[in-house]
Design an enzyme around this catalytic site. Structure first.
Site, PDB file in Angstrom:
ATOM      1  N   LYS A   5      49.395  36.048  39.288  1.00 47.89           N
ATOM      2  CA  LYS A   5      48.584  36.813  40.252  1.00 47.89           C
ATOM      3  C   LYS A   5      48.193  35.995  41.491  1.00 47.89           C
ATOM      4  CE  LYS A   5      46.552  40.060  36.930  1.00 47.89           C
ATOM      5  NZ  LYS A   5      45.306  40.654  36.434  1.00 47.89           N
TER       6      LYS A   5
ATOM      7  N   ASP B 137      42.595  45.955  39.995  1.00 43.12           N
ATOM      8  CA  ASP B 137      41.730  45.742  38.821  1.00 43.12           C
ATOM      9  C   ASP B 137      40.288  46.174  39.121  1.00 43.12           C
ATOM     10  OD1 ASP B 137      43.561  44.764  36.982  1.00 43.12           O
ATOM     11  OD2 ASP B 137      43.315  42.683  37.618  1.00 43.12           O
TER      12      ASP B 137
HETATM   13  P1  NAP Z   1      41.146  33.876  32.546  1.00 41.71           P
HETATM   14  O1  NAP Z   1      41.295  33.843  34.020  1.00 41.71           O
HETATM   15  O2  NAP Z   1      41.943  32.940  31.703  1.00 41.71           O
HETATM   16  O3  NAP Z   1      39.567  33.638  32.213  1.00 41.71           O
HETATM   17  C1  NAP Z   1      39.127  33.517  30.873  1.00 41.71           C
HETATM   18  C2  NAP Z   1      37.602  33.485  30.836  1.00 41.71           C
HETATM   19  O4  NAP Z   1      37.198  33.432  29.453  1.00 41.71           O
HETATM   20  C3  NAP Z   1      36.982  32.266  31.515  1.00 41.71           C
HETATM   21  O5  NAP Z   1      35.728  32.615  32.055  1.00 41.71           O
HETATM   22  C4  NAP Z   1      36.807  31.296  30.340  1.00 41.71           C
HETATM   23  O6  NAP Z   1      35.777  30.344  30.543  1.00 41.71           O
HETATM   24  C5  NAP Z   1      36.371  32.267  29.262  1.00 41.71           C
HETATM   25  N1  NAP Z   1      36.613  31.714  27.920  1.00 41.71           N
HETATM   26  C6  NAP Z   1      37.803  31.544  27.297  1.00 41.71           C
HETATM   27  N2  NAP Z   1      37.610  31.010  26.076  1.00 41.71           N
HETATM   28  C7  NAP Z   1      36.273  30.837  25.929  1.00 41.71           C
HETATM   29  C8  NAP Z   1      35.450  30.316  24.894  1.00 41.71           C
HETATM   30  N3  NAP Z   1      35.970  29.863  23.740  1.00 41.71           N
HETATM   31  N4  NAP Z   1      34.102  30.301  25.071  1.00 41.71           N
HETATM   32  C9  NAP Z   1      33.554  30.776  26.223  1.00 41.71           C
HETATM   33  N5  NAP Z   1      34.289  31.269  27.261  1.00 41.71           N
HETATM   34  C10 NAP Z   1      35.628  31.292  27.112  1.00 41.71           C
HETATM   35  O7  NAP Z   1      41.446  35.331  31.968  1.00 41.71           O
HETATM   36  P2  NAP Z   1      41.288  36.763  32.698  1.00 41.71           P
HETATM   37  O8  NAP Z   1      42.568  37.140  33.338  1.00 41.71           O
HETATM   38  O9  NAP Z   1      40.042  36.756  33.508  1.00 41.71           O
HETATM   39  O10 NAP Z   1      41.134  37.720  31.403  1.00 41.71           O
HETATM   40  C11 NAP Z   1      40.013  37.614  30.560  1.00 41.71           C
HETATM   41  C12 NAP Z   1      40.074  38.699  29.484  1.00 41.71           C
HETATM   42  O11 NAP Z   1      40.080  39.985  30.087  1.00 41.71           O
HETATM   43  C13 NAP Z   1      41.329  38.654  28.610  1.00 41.71           C
HETATM   44  O12 NAP Z   1      40.940  39.002  27.298  1.00 41.71           O
HETATM   45  C14 NAP Z   1      42.215  39.753  29.182  1.00 41.71           C
HETATM   46  O13 NAP Z   1      43.065  40.335  28.221  1.00 41.71           O
HETATM   47  C15 NAP Z   1      41.159  40.768  29.624  1.00 41.71           C
HETATM   48  N6  NAP Z   1      41.615  41.617  30.751  1.00 41.71           N
HETATM   49  C16 NAP Z   1      41.562  42.961  30.577  1.00 41.71           C
HETATM   50  C17 NAP Z   1      41.943  43.788  31.623  1.00 41.71           C
HETATM   51  C18 NAP Z   1      41.890  45.272  31.440  1.00 41.71           C
HETATM   52  O14 NAP Z   1      42.559  45.986  32.186  1.00 41.71           O
HETATM   53  N7  NAP Z   1      41.114  45.766  30.503  1.00 41.71           N
HETATM   54  C19 NAP Z   1      42.381  43.238  32.842  1.00 41.71           C
HETATM   55  C20 NAP Z   1      42.408  41.849  32.979  1.00 41.71           C
HETATM   56  C21 NAP Z   1      42.021  41.031  31.908  1.00 41.71           C
HETATM   57  P3  NAP Z   1      36.098  28.930  31.292  1.00 41.71           P
HETATM   58  O15 NAP Z   1      36.095  29.237  32.757  1.00 41.71           O
HETATM   59  O16 NAP Z   1      34.980  28.066  30.870  1.00 41.71           O
HETATM   60  O17 NAP Z   1      37.449  28.470  30.806  1.00 41.71           O
END
Ligand code: NAP
Length: 275
Positions: A65, A101
């Site tokens: 992205k 999004d």
């Molecule tokens: P990302 O950029 O990798 O961000 C992940 C986030 O989760 C960061 O804030 C990270 O914190 C936090 N995190 C991960 N492991 C953790 C832990 N053990 N303890 C506390 N915080 C933790 O991912 P993203 O693209 O934003 O996506 C995040 C989630 O949203 C995923 O599950 C994805 O499938 C979902 N999603 C859903 C949609 C939808 O259409 N429904 C769209 C996009 C994403 P740090 O910054 O500290 O690493």
């Protein structure tokens, strides 16, 4: 025959072909929507070749992205504000990058909570990754007056809050209970609660009675956080709606028909998500 795609690495898990395939059949459009697995090292070449490839455009997912944002010829104001592109449209030989999004998330809140939700009170956002960036920009765009962002890595929360100056602020994780007491909306954008990940361990007791809890994790559909919200009698908004609604603008741009998010489409994806 109009062709579109979703590109990512890996990409086998993507439900986007099911969503767009459903709409292509529903509208009897002679079109295709396919998964493309492109490694990061090959992504720039893929984009350079795209205008002449015959594709009308496509979706971009993890980990491309930010690269799509950097390499698109033109950006919508929303994509520029978020710093990431999830939808590409080929237009007169050029690549237009959008981010759907944010409106996808807000459209699902409109559906589940009614259009008055932006006035419910402060929004507390957990997480500061790519999805959080889109949601903070989307909530600010919709007029939410106070957005508090808490993240495991505090510096990333600061960076996300900076996307909506004067509205969003970073919040220390330990200060969550006090912030939740004044919140109308709590949103989990971390990957906690997702299949294979630990649950999000958060006591929802401080939230006021009228608050809503949204989780953008959609596998599983009913996360432990949403179950806890329902148990407390709070409105619970699942992550599938965002996934379905974010797909609408891309389909409209590539195939020329604005599709609807219907119960039949939702049922189809729910069936696919079932363990
Ligand atoms: P990302 O950029 O990798 O961000 C992940 C986030 O989760 C960061 O804030 C990270 O914190 C936090 N995190 C991960 N492991 C953790 C832990 N053990 N303890 C506390 N915080 C933790 O991912 P993203 O693209 O934003 O996506 C995040 C989630 O949203 C995923 O599950 C994805 O499938 C979902 N999603 C859903 C949609 C939808 O259409 N429904 C769209 C996009 C994403 P740090 O910054 O500290 O690493």
């Amino acid at each position: 025959m109009i062709m579109a795609f979703v590109v990512g690495h890996p990409i086998a898990h993507s439900r986007s072909p099911l969503i767009h395939g459903h709409w292509l059949a529903e509208h009897r459009i002679a079109g295709s929507y396919e998964r493309l697995d492109v490694a990061p090292a090959d992504f720039a070449d893929f984009l350079h070749a795209l205008p002449a490839s015959g594709f009308a455009g496509g979706n971009v997912t993890i980990p491309h992205k930010e690269a799509a944002f950097a390499l698109a010829d033109e950006l919508t104001p929303r994509a520029r504000a978020i710093g990431a592109v999830n939808t590409l449209v080929v237009k007169e030989g050029r690549l237009l990058g959008d981010n759907t999004d944010a409106p996808g998330f807000c459209a699902h809140l409109d559906h589940d909570l009614g259009a008055g939700w932006p006035g419910r009170g402060a929004a507390v956002i957990l997480g500061a990754g790519g999805a959080a960036r889109a949601i903070v920009v989307g909530l600010a765009e919709r007029g939410v007056r106070r957005i508090l962002v808490a993240n495991r890595t505090p510096a990333r929360a600061e960076a996300v809050a900076a996307l909506a100056p004067g509205v969003a602020e970073a919040l220390a994780w330990d200060d969550l209970p006090a912030a939740m007491a004044g919140a109308g909306l709590l949103v989990n954008t971390t990957s906690l609660g997702m299949k294979g990940q630990p649950p999000l361990d958060l006591d929802l007791a401080p939230l006021p009675a009228g608050a809503a809890v949204a989780d953008i994790v959609y596998a599983p559909l009913e996360t432990p956080l949403l179950a806890a919200a329902r148990a407390r009698g709070l409105a619970a908004v699942d992550g599938l709606g965002m996934l379905l609604h974010q797909a609408v603008p891309g389909f409209a741009a590539w195939f020329g028909v604005r599709p609807a998010v219907t119960p039949a489409l939702r049922d189809r994806i729910v069936a696919d998500l079932a363990p």
